[in-house]
Design a protein around this motif. Structure first.
Motif, short mmCIF file in Angstrom:
data_model
loop_
_atom_site.label_atom_id
_atom_site.label_comp_id
_atom_site.label_asym_id
_atom_site.label_seq_id
_atom_site.Cartn_x
_atom_site.Cartn_y
_atom_site.Cartn_z
N GLU A 96 0.81 -1.22 0.00
CA GLU A 96 0.00 0.00 0.00
C GLU A 96 0.85 1.28 0.00
N MET A 97 2.17 1.14 -0.08
CA MET A 97 3.02 2.32 0.09
C MET A 97 2.73 3.41 -0.93
N ILE A 98 2.71 3.07 -2.21
CA ILE A 98 2.47 4.08 -3.25
C ILE A 98 1.08 4.70 -3.07
N ALA A 99 0.08 3.87 -2.81
CA ALA A 99 -1.28 4.38 -2.61
C ALA A 99 -1.34 5.36 -1.45
N GLN A 100 -0.63 5.04 -0.37
CA GLN A 100 -0.65 5.92 0.80
C GLN A 100 0.15 7.19 0.57
N MET A 101 1.16 7.14 -0.27
CA MET A 101 1.88 8.36 -0.63
C MET A 101 0.98 9.28 -1.46
N TYR A 102 0.25 8.72 -2.41
CA TYR A 102 -0.68 9.52 -3.20
C TYR A 102 -1.76 10.13 -2.29
N ARG A 103 -2.26 9.32 -1.38
CA ARG A 103 -3.33 9.79 -0.48
C ARG A 103 -2.91 11.03 0.28
N TRP A 104 -1.73 10.99 0.88
CA TRP A 104 -1.30 12.11 1.73
C TRP A 104 -0.69 13.24 0.91
N HIS A 105 -0.18 12.92 -0.28
CA HIS A 105 0.29 14.00 -1.16
C HIS A 105 -0.87 14.93 -1.52
N LYS A 106 -2.05 14.38 -1.69
CA LYS A 106 -3.22 15.21 -2.01
C LYS A 106 -3.53 16.18 -0.87
N GLU A 107 -3.24 15.77 0.36
CA GLU A 107 -3.48 16.63 1.52
C GLU A 107 -2.39 17.69 1.66
N LYS A 108 -1.15 17.34 1.30
CA LYS A 108 -0.01 18.24 1.43
C LYS A 108 0.77 18.23 0.11
N PRO A 109 0.25 18.88 -0.93
CA PRO A 109 0.82 18.73 -2.28
C PRO A 109 2.23 19.30 -2.46
N LYS A 110 2.68 20.18 -1.57
CA LYS A 110 4.02 20.74 -1.71
C LYS A 110 5.01 20.18 -0.68
N ALA A 111 4.56 19.26 0.14
CA ALA A 111 5.41 18.71 1.19
C ALA A 111 6.27 17.55 0.69
N LEU A 112 7.41 17.35 1.33
CA LEU A 112 8.24 16.16 1.11
C LEU A 112 7.79 15.11 2.12
N LEU A 113 7.60 13.88 1.64
CA LEU A 113 7.08 12.81 2.48
C LEU A 113 8.05 11.64 2.55
N GLY A 114 8.34 11.19 3.77
CA GLY A 114 9.12 9.98 3.98
C GLY A 114 8.23 8.86 4.43
N ALA A 115 8.81 7.67 4.60
CA ALA A 115 8.03 6.48 4.96
C ALA A 115 8.44 5.95 6.33
N LEU A 116 7.53 5.23 6.95
CA LEU A 116 7.83 4.50 8.18
C LEU A 116 8.67 3.28 7.82
N GLU A 117 9.79 3.11 8.49
CA GLU A 117 10.73 2.04 8.15
C GLU A 117 10.63 0.90 9.16
N LEU A 118 10.48 -0.32 8.63
CA LEU A 118 10.43 -1.53 9.45
C LEU A 118 11.64 -2.40 9.17
N ASP A 119 12.05 -3.17 10.17
CA ASP A 119 13.13 -4.13 9.99
C ASP A 119 12.59 -5.34 9.22
N ALA A 120 13.21 -5.66 8.10
CA ALA A 120 12.72 -6.75 7.25
C ALA A 120 12.79 -8.10 7.95
#
Length: 279
Positions: A96-120
């Motif tokens: 769901e990573m790409i979908a969730q990036m699109y979702r929140w980009h719509k809320e903050k269209p000029k912001a830089l967004l990072g991801a939550l990192e998990l240990d594989a």
């Protein structure tokens, strides 16, 4: 469409696993650009045979991380990209990573967004963003202060790593690409996001967008794994050394408010000179 830029040098197994995880995304509105900086392990053949949809740019073996990323970014911008994501090849992407990036980009269209990192290896969170206080020279780790029920949505930070970093085109139009002259490998992502923040752009970790990484496989972890004089030297002076004194000095002089520079340098030097033996 998001243009995902991934610099690679060998380690084709990681690159393949990363691309397979991207193929499993619920939102396929993205294009992948691989910058192959002279791999000799069959990466080129693997990409050609198994991932023909991926755009492959070739380096001469001397790009390192920042110049490789910049090559991919420039290519994406020439193609008209409005969103670019930098990504490392040793990343697995939650479906769901790409979908969730699109979702929140719509809320903050000029912001830089990072991801939550998990240990594989165990799916436990290992990086959820940081907030640097220049005055006290301390870093607040969000995973240490956020209750589990608040680990969702966007959380503001002062800088972001480039492992899965979403950057709107307006940021490049305003501050340019990454500073490959000062920071050819490490710290370039932190420098870039600090620069973007000073230019007025917001930075957030998107806790709904998740990636999995292999922390023990990083170059700096390998250098620290065997405490030798040679590795200590690499830690402090090698281009891939996590404690590189030159890069830290340049980063501080460029980003730290002038009143706090002397203390930040002194504290940072001490941590790098002594911390190698403590971790």
């Amino acid at each position: 469409m998001i243009h995902i830029v991934i610099p690679v040098f060998n380690r084709k197994e990681y690159t393949k696993a990363c691309l397979v995880s991207l193929q499993a995304q619920t939102n396929q509105s993205f294009k992948v650009i691989i910058v192959d900086d002279g791999s000799t392990d069959g990466t080129e053949e693997m990409l050609r045979n198994e991932f023909p949809e991926v755009v492959v740019l070739k380096g001469d073996g001397g790009l390192f991380w920042t110049a490789g990323v910049n090559m991919g970014i420039r290519h994406a911008l020439k193609e008209g990209a409005e969103l670019v994501m930098t990504m490392n090849n040793d990343v697995l992407v939650d479906s769901e990573m790409i979908a969730q990036m699109y979702r929140w980009h719509k809320e903050k269209p000029k912001a830089l967004l990072g991801a939550l990192e998990l240990d594989a290896s165990n799916n436990q969170p290992i990086f959820g963003g940081e907030r640097l206080n220049w005055k006290t020279n301390t870093i607040e780790h969000l995973l240490q202060v956020l209750p589990e029920n608040e680990r969702k949505g966007l959380h503001p930070v002062t800088h972001l790593p480039g492992r899965s970093l979403l950057i709107p085109r307006v940021v490049f139009d305003t501050i340019g690409v990454l500073d490959q002259e000062r920071f050819p490998h490490y710290i370039a992502d932190y420098d870039y996001t600090h620069t973007a923040r000073r230019a007025g752009f917001e930075l957030f970790v998107n806790y709904d967008a998740k990636i999995l990484t292999y922390p023990e496989e990083s170059g700096e972890r390998q250098i620290r794994s065997s405490k030798t004089f040679k590795n200590y030297y690499k830690h402090l002076f090698d281009i891939k050394g996590g404690g590189n004194l030159r890069d830290f000095t340049r980063f501080t002089l460029k980003n730290c408010p002038p009143p706090y520079v002397p203390y930040h340098l002194a504290n940072g030097y001490a941590r790098r000179l002594l911390g190698y033996f403590l971790k």
